[in-house]
Design an enzyme around this catalytic site. Structure first.
Site, mmCIF file in Angstrom:
data_model
loop_
_atom_site.group_PDB
_atom_site.id
_atom_site.type_symbol
_atom_site.label_atom_id
_atom_site.label_comp_id
_atom_site.label_asym_id
_atom_site.label_seq_id
_atom_site.Cartn_x
_atom_site.Cartn_y
_atom_site.Cartn_z
ATOM 1 N N GLY A 1 114.782 -5.904 -110.209
ATOM 2 C CA GLY A 1 113.524 -5.192 -110.008
ATOM 3 C C GLY A 1 113.730 -4.058 -109.038
ATOM 4 N N CYS A 2 112.641 -3.403 -108.670
ATOM 5 C CA CYS A 2 112.732 -2.233 -107.785
ATOM 6 C C CYS A 2 112.858 -2.683 -106.345
ATOM 7 C CB CYS A 2 111.511 -1.345 -107.968
ATOM 8 S SG CYS A 2 111.350 -0.736 -109.641
ATOM 9 N N VAL A 3 113.934 -3.395 -106.029
ATOM 10 C CA VAL A 3 114.101 -3.848 -104.643
ATOM 11 C C VAL A 3 115.295 -3.170 -103.986
ATOM 12 C CG1 VAL A 3 113.052 -6.085 -105.048
ATOM 13 C CG2 VAL A 3 115.506 -5.791 -105.337
ATOM 14 N N GLY B 1 108.468 -4.916 -106.107
ATOM 15 C CA GLY B 1 109.720 -4.676 -105.391
ATOM 16 C C GLY B 1 109.461 -4.169 -103.982
ATOM 17 N N TYR C 1 108.941 -1.230 -117.335
ATOM 18 C CA TYR C 1 110.222 -0.614 -117.679
ATOM 19 C C TYR C 1 110.300 -0.159 -119.140
ATOM 20 C CZ TYR C 1 111.995 -2.591 -113.223
ATOM 21 O OH TYR C 1 112.196 -2.918 -111.908
#
Lengths: 106, 534, 308
Positions: free
Chosen positions: A104-106, B274, B311
């Site tokens: 994920g966007c981490v 996130g 996504y």
């Protein structure tokens, strides 16, 4: 899937060496992997404190803990974590704890 | 003179179509012109056996070579069957018209090449020209889908002989374009070569089930399974929010309860999950601002309701629709009046613009960006701000999805001009900005040597822009802030600034927009921005 | 010979109009697509910096002013100017623009010839020394458009292959057809230029030709003019086989793709069409996509494997 030899045993890992089979993790794995990660000698009590913390959190919530929470709960600051695990919390500590790569966007 | 790469070279078996040479990459200002470590790792022999690396030695998809000739044949046939679907109204009404237009009307005049940061940064490698993949694609279509007469193919130069490796290279090449669409912007014929990258990805995903793990299996699939591509379950969300509340209390001196699943709230804020893990200060800042301004809002704990990401926008229409619908359902079940998207570029474009022709009827709940709301709050004087608290150089990065692709340009600038005395623009900026280099899923693609490529090639132009914007104070003695109101861009900045050692060399830090707003709030005793977390 | 060119000309015009129309109708009949807008969107109020209606809170409650005239002018402008080429590849622009002007002016010239011939049939005298002002005006208008067409077309057709071969990127992406086009168009424009310069400086023969077309009487013309007219007719027949429709489709692409920012409002005609499209069955074969289901059904499912 690539295989990685750690302490005489073979483990399934991803392309960047993250363990793919969480249930196969043992303390020997972490100790063996420490050498690969450039941590010299035996893992200390402080190393284990962080590794155990990460594993407990993961067992409860299914993800790695937030770095800030990790710092707060273990009493280590970020600098200290980098001293213990030169690759950092995600690429170092979590890897030794047998977690898969963060997604994920981490 | 540079070696020219012809399309025919994609069909050659073995070898690499292009060898990247860091010496050819565009120069960065000193001291960044001399990198200490080799910029791009080479893969091990074992990895090269398992994954095809014959495009440029980099792996994003890493297709496994077929074991037998039958397997190879089956693979090619299945792909070609998928290619045909791309031209059918039933299977691809979603992008049929823009795709057909580009394939029919691009005259390959090459003016888009110099608009492409990947092509230019790489030292103008032919394979990265925005026209290269459409040309390869067009030839496959001409020969195998339209089955044009051999003589016609000769005249049009569209003949090609396909093998497995050509397709493996095509798949990789589709993941060397960040979908920033700068190329489309300069096209006088209205063609969109970046869309072709997306459509190639789509055939691989929707037909073959092939996509980078981080985007599909660990991305959209995981989001649909547990609620977030981070793997965060609703229980984990609860734990994280509790911790966030403690952090806010420590910084603000009072407790704020973060509203979750509040029925009938005015706004459902869908934030990038996130952020909660990697940049919790962004969520904290949102909470502090919305609370101080008295906004009636809530988060959701439903599947896909607490993670704004989608996504699918980068590679798969079906996965896209699934997430879009679930986000709307989360809003519908709470009975909120509207959805507001937090600082995440692709979620903005996906949730507000693209979902617009996917959700209909009572699922079509009004959706908007949080930036105009923030602007309204900052300008209204509802919260007390002291710009002198932000008295350090600040520059603004424009997330492509939010700016060039949906026209939200000025609200963030008006905020920064009001609260950051040393705000300066990059060149170029606004709708002509350069991508951070992490667009279209690149920032989350973390395996093998792809991050090296992303930091040294696709992000290079942005790195140069950032350094140029701070050239009045290049050294480490002045702390500087790159404001990037997008989780994906922030991920890229984090990796890239670290890759170039930009904190040590120049004290360049990055973060979102709301952090700067809260940093200027007079209510806070301590500065909100914590530079030590660089 | 005269009969041949009358017949050929009619065939050529009917052919190009029909094929162009078919192509454009086919373009327009493709279904509405997912929004894929790209800013600046010229009909928007803040088009100067590329702003959209999303810059305001609760945009759905606000008016969305559209300036269609501005968009139309903006999109047409580049048929005559090609600004991006001027900025980005000036040498190319130096030949590309005249080459394109050649197309525009030679077609304009012939269309004007038709009107001039019609006026002549009605009794207008078209000549430099005409007593009628309209006759004088027509004479010079034809001379200018024709002259520009022949000169720019010839210049562009000669320069284009040179610049294409000289530029690494252009050369690599060239196809044999490009060079054939340059040669063919050079012959078309060149024959016209020669006929004009050496045989027919007043371009009177074209008026005779068009009067012949209108009155259906085979005209008497000089062989070089005939050659040019035959070549021009073949040129008209050939054009639909090239990408030349882009004069029109580029504008359609601007309006219907790049600047299409029409929101899908509840109860709108657009929503109805979208709902129809979503009912179509999909046949993609990826494991995560169910077989034989519609878009709606596929999207409602999560696509995850059944629990083991």
């Amino acid at each position: 899937m690539p295989q990685l030899e750690v302490g005489g045993k073979s483990y399934e890992v991803d392309e960047d060496g993250f363990l793919q089979e969480l249930e196969k993790w043992t303390r020997d794995f972490a100790q063996g992997y420490a050498t690969i990660e450039g941590i010299e000698g035996e893992l200390t009590e402080e190393h284990w404190k962080l590794i155990d913390y990460i594993r407990e959190y993961y067992a409860q919530f299914g993800i790695a803990p937030m770095i800030r929470k990790m710092c707060k709960d273990t009493g280590f600051d970020l600098k200290k974590i980098y001293v213990l695990f030169p690759s950092g919390p995600a690429k170092g500590a979590c890897k030794l704890a047998g977690l898969s790569k963060p997604t994920g966007c981490v | 003179m540079k070696k020219t790469v012809h399309v025919a070279e994609f069909t050659r078996l073995g070898g690499q179509v292009t060898e990247l040479d860091p010496a050819e990459f565009i120069a960065l200002p000193p001291p960044y012109d001399k990198m200490e470590k080799p910029p791009i790792r080479t893969l091990t022999d074992d990895q090269r056996k398992r994954m095809d690396t014959t495009l440029d030695g980099i792996v994003a998809v890493g297709l496994q070579p077929p074991a037998t000739p039958e397997e190879e044949k089956a693979f090619i046939e299945k792909f070609l069957a998928g290619l045909e679907k791309l031209f059918s109204v039933e299977d691809n009404w979603t992008f049929l018209q823009p795709l057909m237009h580009t394939l029919e009307y691009c005259v390959k005049c090459q003016i888009c090449s110099d608009a492409c940061p990947v092509y230019v940064s790489s030292g103008r490698q032919d394979i990265y020209r925005p026209t290269m993949r459409p040309e390869l694609f067009r030839r496959i279509v001409s020969t195998y889908v339209k089955k044009e007469h051999p003589l016609l193919r000769k005249i049009k130069g569209s003949d090609i002989e396909l093998n497995w490796q050509t397709l493996a290279r095509l798949a990789e090449l589709a993941y060397r374009c960040t979908l920033c669409r700068r190329c489309a912007q300069v096209c006088l014929l209205g063609c969109d070569n970046a869309l072709v990258s997306r459509e190639i990805r789509k055939v691989f995903s929707q037909q073959m089930g092939i996509a980078p793990k981080e985007i599909h299996e660990k991305g959209s699939v995981q989001q649909l399974r547990v609620g977030s591509s981070t793997g965060m379950t609703p229980a984990a969300l609860k734990d994280i929010l509790e911790f966030t509340e403690e952090e806010i209390e420590a910084k603000l001196g009072r407790k704020i309860k973060i509203p979750v699943d509040k029925k009938g709230a005015e706004i459902l804020l869908i934030h990038n999950a996130g952020e909660f893990i990697a940049w919790p200060e962004n969520l904290e800042a949102f909470v502090i601002i919305l609370d101080a301004a008295g906004v009636d809002w809530t988060l959701s704990s439903e599947i896909a309701g607490y993670d704004s990401i989608n996504y699918g926008v980068w590679y798969d229409d079906v996965q896209f629709a699934r997430v879009a619908i679930r986000q709307s359902q989360a809003a519908k079940s709470l009975g909120v009046r509207k959805i507001s998207f937090g600082e995440c570029g692709h979620a903005h474009k996906a949730g507000i613009v693209i979902a617009d022709r996917v959700v209909a009827g009572d699922l079509n709940i009004p959706r908007e960006s949080s930036l105009p709301l923030l602007e309204e709050i900052v300008m209204s004087g509802r919260i007390k701000l002291d710009p002198s608290r932000n008295d350090f150089p600040v520059t603004l990065h424009d997330p492509c999805n939010m700016v060039r692709l949906m026209g939200i340009v000025e609200p963030q600038r008006r905020i920064l001009k009001k609260i950051c005395p040393q705000f300066r623009e990059m060149t170029p900026h606004g709708v002509e900005n350069y991508c951070c280099g992490g667009g279209s899923g690149f920032a989350i693609t973390q395996s093998t040597n792809f991050p090296d490529w992303r930091n040294s090639v696709s992000g290079r132009m942005k790195m140069k822009q950032v350094l140029d914007a701070f050239q009045d104070a290049p050294g480490p003695e002045v702390k500087k802030y790159v404001c990037a109101p997008c989780s994906n861009c922030k991920g890229q900045f984090r990796d890239m600034l670290d890759y170039y050692g930009a904190w040590e060399k120049s004290s360049i830090y990055y973060g979102g927009l709301v952090e700067l707003i809260v940093n200027a709030m007079v209510d806070l005793k301590q500065p909100f921005i914590q530079w030590e977390w660089h | 010979m005269g009969t041949l060119i009358v017949v050929l000309t009619y065939i050529a015009y009917v052919f190009i109009v029909v094929v162009y129309s078919v192509k454009i109708v086919a373009w327009l009949r493709m279904p509405p697509h997912i929004r894929w807008d790209l800013y600046p969107v010229i009909h928007e109020e803040h088009y100067r910096y590329g702003g959209s209606y999303y810059e305001q809170p609760e945009w759905w409650t606000k008016p969305r002013p559209r300036n269609t005239w501005r968009s139309l002018l903006y999109s047409l402008k580049d048929n005559f100017y090609m600004g991006e080429y001027y900025e980005r590849n000036r040498l190319y622009w130096l030949f590309l623009l005249p080459w394109h002007l050649g197309f525009i002016f030679i077609i304009t010239f012939h269309v004007l010839c038709f009107f001039a011939a019609a006026a002549m049939v009605a009794g207008l005298d078209i000549a430099a020394g005409s007593a009628q002002l309209a006759g004088k005006g027509f004479y010079y208008l034809l001379l200018i458009t024709g002259g520009i067409a022949f000169v720019t077309g010839t210049f562009g057709s000669m320069g284009m292959p040179i610049v294409r071969l000289a530029d690494r990127g252009l050369r690599n992406f060239s196809m044999p057809m490009n060079y054939f086009n340059y040669l063919f168009f050079l012959v078309v424009y060149g024959s016209g230029l020669l006929a004009w310069l050496f045989l027919d400086p007043t371009l009177d023969e074209y008026r005779t030709y068009w009067v012949g077309l209108i009155t259906l009487t085979p005209p008497e013309l000089h062989p070089v003019t005939i050659l040019h007219i035959v070549l021009f007719d073949l040129f008209l027949i050939y054009l639909p086989f090239t990408r030349s429709t882009h004069y029109i489709t580029r504008i359609l692409a601007y309006f219907f793709i790049r600047w299409d920012d029409e929101p899908n409002l509840r109860g709108s005609a657009l929503e109805k069409r979208i709902l129809g499209l979503l009912q179509q069955k999909i046949s993609w074969e990826g494991k995560h996509i169910p077989k034989g289901k519609s878009w709606v059904e596929a999207a409602i499912e999560s696509g995850l494997p059944e629990k083991k």
